[in-house]
Design a protein around this motif. Structure first.
Motif, short mmCIF file in Angstrom:
data_model
loop_
_atom_site.label_atom_id
_atom_site.label_comp_id
_atom_site.label_asym_id
_atom_site.label_seq_id
_atom_site.Cartn_x
_atom_site.Cartn_y
_atom_site.Cartn_z
N GLY A 115 -2.42 -8.07 -1.53
CA GLY A 115 -1.55 -6.93 -1.69
C GLY A 115 -2.25 -5.76 -2.36
O GLY A 115 -3.22 -5.94 -3.10
N LYS A 116 -1.78 -4.58 -2.07
CA LYS A 116 -2.31 -3.36 -2.66
C LYS A 116 -1.24 -2.77 -3.60
O LYS A 116 -0.10 -2.56 -3.20
CB LYS A 116 -2.65 -2.32 -1.58
N LEU A 117 -1.63 -2.50 -4.81
CA LEU A 117 -0.71 -1.95 -5.80
C LEU A 117 -0.58 -0.44 -5.62
O LEU A 117 -1.56 0.25 -5.35
CB LEU A 117 -1.20 -2.26 -7.21
N VAL A 118 0.64 0.06 -5.77
CA VAL A 118 0.83 1.51 -5.82
C VAL A 118 0.48 1.93 -7.24
O VAL A 118 1.28 1.81 -8.17
CB VAL A 118 2.29 1.90 -5.48
N ASP A 119 -0.75 2.39 -7.42
CA ASP A 119 -1.26 2.64 -8.78
C ASP A 119 -1.32 4.12 -9.13
O ASP A 119 -1.74 4.46 -10.24
CB ASP A 119 -2.63 2.00 -8.97
#
Length: 367
Positions: A115-119
């Motif tokens: 998963g890719k975090l909305v950072d």
């Protein structure tokens, strides 16, 4: 004079191509500030889009060229569109809509097991106004994780802003302004295999504020300058004449023509006074518009001294002296013209010199 538009239960069209219970629940039972109509994509052909301020399309997989033209015109005329792409997105079709609006394009979906975090989230965007406490140091955003998404490439020629961004740099939520309307494009589908956004505490506030912003973009403020009129398009529910009611109960009838998406009003032939005016159709108030005198005369400018001297000489006033715009020099010049050139300083200096000479002579004589 100015006018502000405050929406009252604006109409929202929710097109649910893929069932997302979390979104349906929000717009059906929780978001009471909006009058939401939920339909399937098959029913949109029979809808008059001009009746709605915004369209929310959840799970957009495919779109016909005719519907793409209608949606594109809806946005260009001042409508707002929010898009959640579907899990079976026909990329070429949706990119056809984006191309007509000149906003950008989607690419093939990318999947990440971790998963890719909305950072990166722009918490200063109007979207988050009122969502957090006034203490900026305490603002924390419940960021979602995205497992699958469609990379979105923005068109640099369009006015765009990335509101939320993934850790790999791809947009998660993109805002795009195109002509009079606005687009909000998510890069993922709100379902567990794609993201956990729909179960985050940030989900409901983001959608609520997005819908508020979408409904207010068309008429946040409405005003014009007398003598520099711009035709205005208003949304109407019938073809009856639109009248203008101004200060002191003055009434005007502007030129008006039917135009796709509303009624086009032309004010050029009206002798209007500054003030706030109501646009009325039958007994219904459509909106208010303000007219003001140009402030150009209040924006003072000056001519350089050399240019002013040259202008005066050409006009036959060469004897007029142009002074630098410095208060000290101006005061000194006026005082000299009034009292003459003061000579006491020179006499005092002369007296001191004679006194000095006399002292020297006395010393020499005594020696």
């Amino acid at each position: 004079y100015f006018s502000l538009y405050v929406p009252d239960r604006e109409k929202v069209l929710l097109v649910a191509n893929e069932e997302v219970p979390e979104i349906s629940l929000l717009y059906q039972d929780i978001f009471q500030a909006f009058d939401t109509k939920i339909i399937s994509p098959r029913s949109i052909a029979g809808e008059d889009l001009s009746r709605f301020r915004s369209v929310v399309w959840v799970g957009l997989n495919s779109i016909s060229s005719g519907l793409a033209d209608r949606l594109g015109q809806f946005v260009k005329d001042g409508g707002s569109l929010m898009v959640f792409p579907g899990p079976k997105l026909e990329i070429e079709q949706i990119n056809g809509l984006f191309s007509s609006l000149n906003v950008g394009s989607f690419a093939a979906a990318i999947t990440s097991k971790e998963g890719k975090l909305v950072d990166q989230t722009d918490l200063n965007h109007p979207l988050f106004e009122g969502v957090f406490s006034e203490n900026r140091s305490n603002r924390t955003f419940d960021a979602p994780v995205v497992y699958s998404y469609y990379p979105f490439t923005a068109n640099n020629a369009a006015v765009q802003q990335t509101i939320m961004r993934l850790e790999d740099g791809n947009p998660f939520l993109q805002e795009i302004q195109t002509e009079k309307g606005r687009l909000f494009v998510f890069s993922t589908f709100p379902e567990a295999k794609w993201t956990d956004f729909q179960v985050k505490t940030s989900f409901a506030p983001v959608l609520f504020r997005l819908t508020q912003v979408m409904n207010q973009t068309q008429k946040v403020a409405s005003g014009q300058e007398l003598g520099a009129f711009v035709p205005k398009v208003v949304r109407v529910s019938s073809q009856e004449l639109v009248r203008m009611k101004g200060p002191e109960d003055q009434e005007y009838i502007p030129e008006q023509y039917l135009q796709r998406g509303g009624l086009r009003l032309n004010f050029e032939r009206l002798s209007l006074q500054p003030g706030n005016y109501q646009l009325v159709q039958s007994d219904s108030l459509l909106e208010k518009i303000s007219f003001n005198i140009s402030d150009a005369e209040s924006k003072l400018a000056f001519i350089p001294p050399d240019a002013l001297s040259q202008m005066l000489a050409q006009a036959g006033y060469g004897g007029i002296q142009v002074l630098p715009a410095e208060p000290d020099q101006l005061v000194s010049k006026i005082q000299t013209e009034k009292e003459g050139q003061p000579l006491w300083k020179y006499f005092l200096i002369g007296a001191l010199l004679f006194l000095l000479v006399e002292v020297l002579l006395l010393k020499i004589k005594s020696a």
